[in-house]
Every structure is written in structure tokens, then in C-alpha cells.
Design an enzyme around this catalytic site. Structure first.
Site, PDB file in Angstrom:
ATOM      1  N   ARG A   1     -40.053  27.251 -18.192  1.00  0.00           N
ATOM      2  CA  ARG A   1     -41.049  27.699 -19.168  1.00  0.00           C
ATOM      3  C   ARG A   1     -40.527  29.017 -19.716  1.00  0.00           C
ATOM      4  O   ARG A   1     -40.244  29.950 -18.952  1.00  0.00           O
ATOM      5  CB  ARG A   1     -42.407  27.921 -18.502  1.00  0.00           C
TER       6      ARG A   1
ATOM      7  N   ASP B   1     -44.218  31.028 -11.448  1.00  0.00           N
ATOM      8  CA  ASP B   1     -44.343  32.116 -12.419  1.00  0.00           C
ATOM      9  C   ASP B   1     -43.218  33.124 -12.241  1.00  0.00           C
ATOM     10  O   ASP B   1     -42.635  33.241 -11.167  1.00  0.00           O
ATOM     11  CB  ASP B   1     -45.683  32.851 -12.221  1.00  0.00           C
TER      12      ASP B   1
END
Lengths: 303, 303
Positions: free
Chosen positions: B180, B130
Site C-alpha cells: 500500500r 501499517d
């Protein structure tokens, strides 16, 4: 952000013919353009130099359609450089690659620029490569990259509104280039350029800090107080001297601020346009500041 | 753009204690969080898998203050990975470096991540790192860069609102990373992140195109129709198949759209958060969509 209608008007040949043939426009033209001839430009350069302001000479002219036409521009650039260093020591000359054939033949364009860079060394005149519409962006950077090793003092303009600018700057890893940072004044789509005026200002500030931290002798081409104050503040924060970077402004815009900065010990360079192809240049200035348009229209109709 | 007051509320320990201790919040929590325990998460993952939707497991938890506390998170990650591949083949696990000590000891954090990457290979579970607040941005990218050669399949999140993102992406020159792309949901100053919501959307689209053109198997973490449509259109333009990239969405958000995309042949992965530290996560979702806050407040006061 620049007014789009006016940016489109800047490309209208009919409007250009009408405006150029109209002598009533002269007073307004002279507000932003140093003159129709190189002699008038010399006069303006000398006056600025007396006030402690350097210039970057800009030969007004547009994109050429035929590679042979680049010879006329080359001729003019060479002739101007020969005198420029004498008239205003420390002056630079701004080069538009669209005049050197970037849209027609990249290789020939690179050869043309290389010749001008050599002439610049010979006459001790610095070269600043303008950044034009994004359609010329890639080849301009390729040519600059190719010549940078040989001419590390050449300066390349970068536009803060382009989404690729930081990545483009960081792609010059080994040789840290001298740059001029501007906001950008062309009609670009949202797919490549930031559209919101405040966001462009923020992006300009962000890139200013990056340039001050990473690059030698950056130039900040801006008339925006917020950006100018930010540059001063960051330079101070980083312990840089007032001579370690420069501000660049356009001829005729914020003349008092230019002088004020010089008086404060900052270096100021004025972009000095001259020539009879003043119409597209002037219209871009109008697009940035539509309030000036009324003045222009009034002069056109003789009001 | 995320609501700043709510982003600040997300960091309030008093509010967290109040909300967490209040059983009335459960229905709303369950709307966005797969469960308080890993067993509940498995149930949600299995249900999604039946519908053709992959998951990325997210162990809710916050930044650790002491490097020794990372061991608890490591323990939980390891245990989850052991079962994850069995429960939902093709699943990935999202790792927060703040839980692995990125703010305390970068080297130790890198070692922790390396161990999880090895475990991921062992259990055949993909790892998605993340991207959190910008204060962790630099070390996160350094660690990712360091481990990428060894674990080229690891996926790193990048936030479109950060002004540095394209340059960061381009700095991974030799190994093109799997990424991402998200818009970004933290409270960042204008000096590092774009603030205007429309501009963030435009920047997202710009970076989507870049990722589709340059990177293998990119993931697009977005619920925005405009961005989703753009990704589809560009992929089609580039001749990519619907399997060559994936969409990622958060659990409980736009469930119908998730299914619709799967039915159209696109790959969809749902970010599946579970655990009792749901409060900051939920508040960030509220900050993105303040209309939901009323529901939340109503559940808190039992109205």
C-alpha cells in the site's frame, strides 16, 4: 535549480555557432574552460598540481550521431591518457558515454569504454564515467555494471536529483562501486527528478551520508557550502580520515574554497574541461548561476 | 505537509486525557472514527460493503511499553478477525507493529505477526502491515521480509515521503510484495523524508508508476485527486484493468469520491478505525488538514 531557458540555449546550434565564432567571448570562456587545446589543459593541470589539487580531465564534446564518429573521441581520449599521468600524477579522466556511442549502439559503447579502461590501467590514469541526461542513464549503468567486476577502480557519477539514485546505488550489491555524487544539472521532468532546489540539497546530504557509510572513497562533486560542511561533519562522525573521500569542483568555480579545503587536509579534484566545443558546457554553468550570464552576454556584444 | 505542532499535540497525554474525557468531541470523532466499540465498526463495515466498498479494520491503539502488553492487542486482533470475514467478505485488517512490540523485542514482534498471519489464513482475512514512524521502519521491513516467503499475500505499507522507499521496494527482489503506497503522515526530519508538499506528491506519482509496472495488486492510499488521476492514467497506459489495483482512503474522508470510484469500476477499500484510543489518530488527521482543527476545538470547548 538550473535555469531551463539557458539549458535549452545550451542545445542551440545557432547560438553555439555565433558564440564560438566570436573571439570576444574568450576571456569568459577561459574563466571556466582550461583551454582550447590539450597543451593549455596541461598547463592548467600542472598549476593545480603545484597547489596540491588533482584534476579530472574533461574533453569537451557532444553526443555523436554515427558510431563511426566515436573513433575520433576514442583517439583523443587515448592520446590524452598517454600524457595525463606524466603531467599530473594521480589525475583521472572523465568519460562521456554519449561520445562513445551510448545512444547508437550500447554494445559498441561498452567495448569502447572497456578499451579506455584498459588504457587507463596501462597509463595509470583513473577513469570517471560521467552521468549525462537521463535518456542515457539506464544504458550507462548497465555498461558500468558489466565492466565493474573487471575494473573495480572505475568511478561512476550519480545525480542526487534523480529519484532512482539510492535504488540504483543499492543495486550494486556485491561490488561496492566508487562513485562521484553530484546534484545534477540537466533539464529533467518531475517524473524522474526532484525539482525543488532545497529538496535536492537535502537529498544530496542524505545520499552523501549513505555513500560515506557504505562505499569506498566516494567523491563529492559540489560547490555548495551546506553540502560540503555536511560531508565533513558526517565523515568526522563516522571516524573517517580526510583522505578517505574527496571533493570535486569545476575548474574556475570557488577557486579559494578549493585551496582552503586542500590546506585543511582534504583531497580536492578539479574537473578540467578543454576543447573547442566549450559552448554547451559553459551554458550549463550559466544555467546553474544565471548571474554569470550578464558577463557572458556583455562579452558577446563586446560591452 | 502535516502540521508539526498538531503532530506533537497528537503525542500529548494530557491533551489526550482532556479530549477523551470530553463527551462534546463525540460528533467530530464519529466523523473520522467508525465507533468506540467493535460492534459500531461492524455496522460501518456492513454499510460500506453494501455500497461496494471494502474495509481495512484498524484497531486504534498506541505503542506498547512492555512486551506483556502486546497480549491484549493480540487478543483483540484475533477476536476481530474471527468476525471480520463474516461481516464483510473481502475485508482486511491493518496491523500496527508498535502494538505487537516492535520497539521492545523484534523477535517476539515477528512471532506475534506470524501468529496473526496464520489466523488471517484461517479466517480468510487479509493482513495489511501499517508503516509507522521511521524509528520502526527498519525492523518492520525486516519482519515483513522474513515472513513474506511464507505469507506472500500479506500487504505492507510504504511511505512515499521517505527517501529510502524506492530502494526498500527494490530490495524485495525475489518475491514481489503486495504494497500500500501512502504519502506519509509522521513528523520526520529532512534527513530521512522529503519535506516539500509538491515534491512528496511528485514522489508519490513516481512510485505509483513503479508499483503499477512492477508489483502485483498495489493499493494506493491517497485522497489527492492529482495522485488518483495519475494512477488511473498510468494503469490505463500499461493496459491494466480497473480490478488490478485498488484505492484506499480513510473512513470519513472524501466519501463521495470513494463512491464515484466504485461506480467507475475501481476497487476501493476504506481504512476503518475504531476504539477508544482515537485521539492520536484524529490529531494526525487534523495535522494533515488544519482547517478541521477549528471544528475540533469548537467541539472541545462546546462552542
Amino acid at each position: 535549480m538550473p535555469n531551463r531557458l539557458l539549458l535549452r540555449a545550451a542545445n542551440s546550434q545557432r547560438l553555439e555557432a555565433f558564440a564560438t565564432g566570436n573571439r570576444l567571448t574568450r576571456p569568459l570562456v577561459h574563466r571556466y574552460v582550461a583551454g582550447y587545446t590539450v597543451e593549455e589543459a596541461w598547463k592548467a593541470a600542472e598549476e593545480l598540481k603545484r597547489d596540491g589539487i588533482d584534476v579530472s580531465l574533461d574533453l569537451l564534446g557532444e553526443s555523436v550521431d554515427d558510431i563511426k564518429e566515436t573513433e575520433a573521441a576514442m583517439q583523443e581520449y587515448r592520446a590524452a591518457m598517454e600524457d595525463l599521468g606524466k603531467v599530473s600524477p594521480g589525475a583521472t579522466i572523465a568519460i562521456k558515454l554519449s561520445q562513445l556511442g551510448v545512444f547508437i549502439n550500447t554494445e559498441q559503447c561498452a567495448q569502447n569504454l572497456e578499451e579506455l579502461l584498459r588504457a587507463g590501467e596501462h597509463y595509470d590514469v583513473g577513469i570517471e564515467v560521467d552521468m549525462e541526461h537521463s535518456s542515457a542513464g539506464r544504458p550507462t549503468l548497465e555498461i558500468f555494471r558489466q565492466l565493474l567486476a573487471q575494473f573495480p577502480k572505475a568511478r561512476q557519477a550519480f545525480q542526487a536529483y534523480m529519484r532512482s539514485t539510492l535504488a540504483d546505488l543499492m543495486s550494486f550489491k556485491d561490488i561496492k562501486p566508487r562513485i562521484r555524487l553530484v546534484k545534477g544539472a540537466f533539464d529533467e521532468p518531475a517524473s524522474v527528478a526532484i525539482q525543488d532546489a532545497d529538496e535536492v540539497t537535502q537529498q544530496y546530504k542524505y545520499l552523501s551520508r549513505w555513500a560515506l557509510e557504505n562505499l569506498p572513497d566516494p567523491a563529492f562533486g559540489t560547490h555548495d557550502d551546506q553540502c560540503i560542511d555536511y560531508v565533513k561533519q558526517v565523515a568526522n562522525e563516522l571516524g573517517l580520515g580526510r583522505e578517505d573521500f574527496e571533493f570535486q569542483m569545476l575548474y574556475g568555480i570557488r577557486r579559494e574554497l578549493q585551496q582552503e579545503l586542500v590546506n585543511q587536509g582534504y583531497r580536492v579534484r578539479v574537473y578540467l574541461p578543454y576543447g573547442d566545443r566549450w559552448y554547451p558546457y559553459l551554458m550549463r554553468r550559466m544555467a546553474e548561476r544565471p548571474a554569470n550570464l550578464l558577463l557572458f552576454l556583455r562579452s558577446l556584444v563586446g560591452g
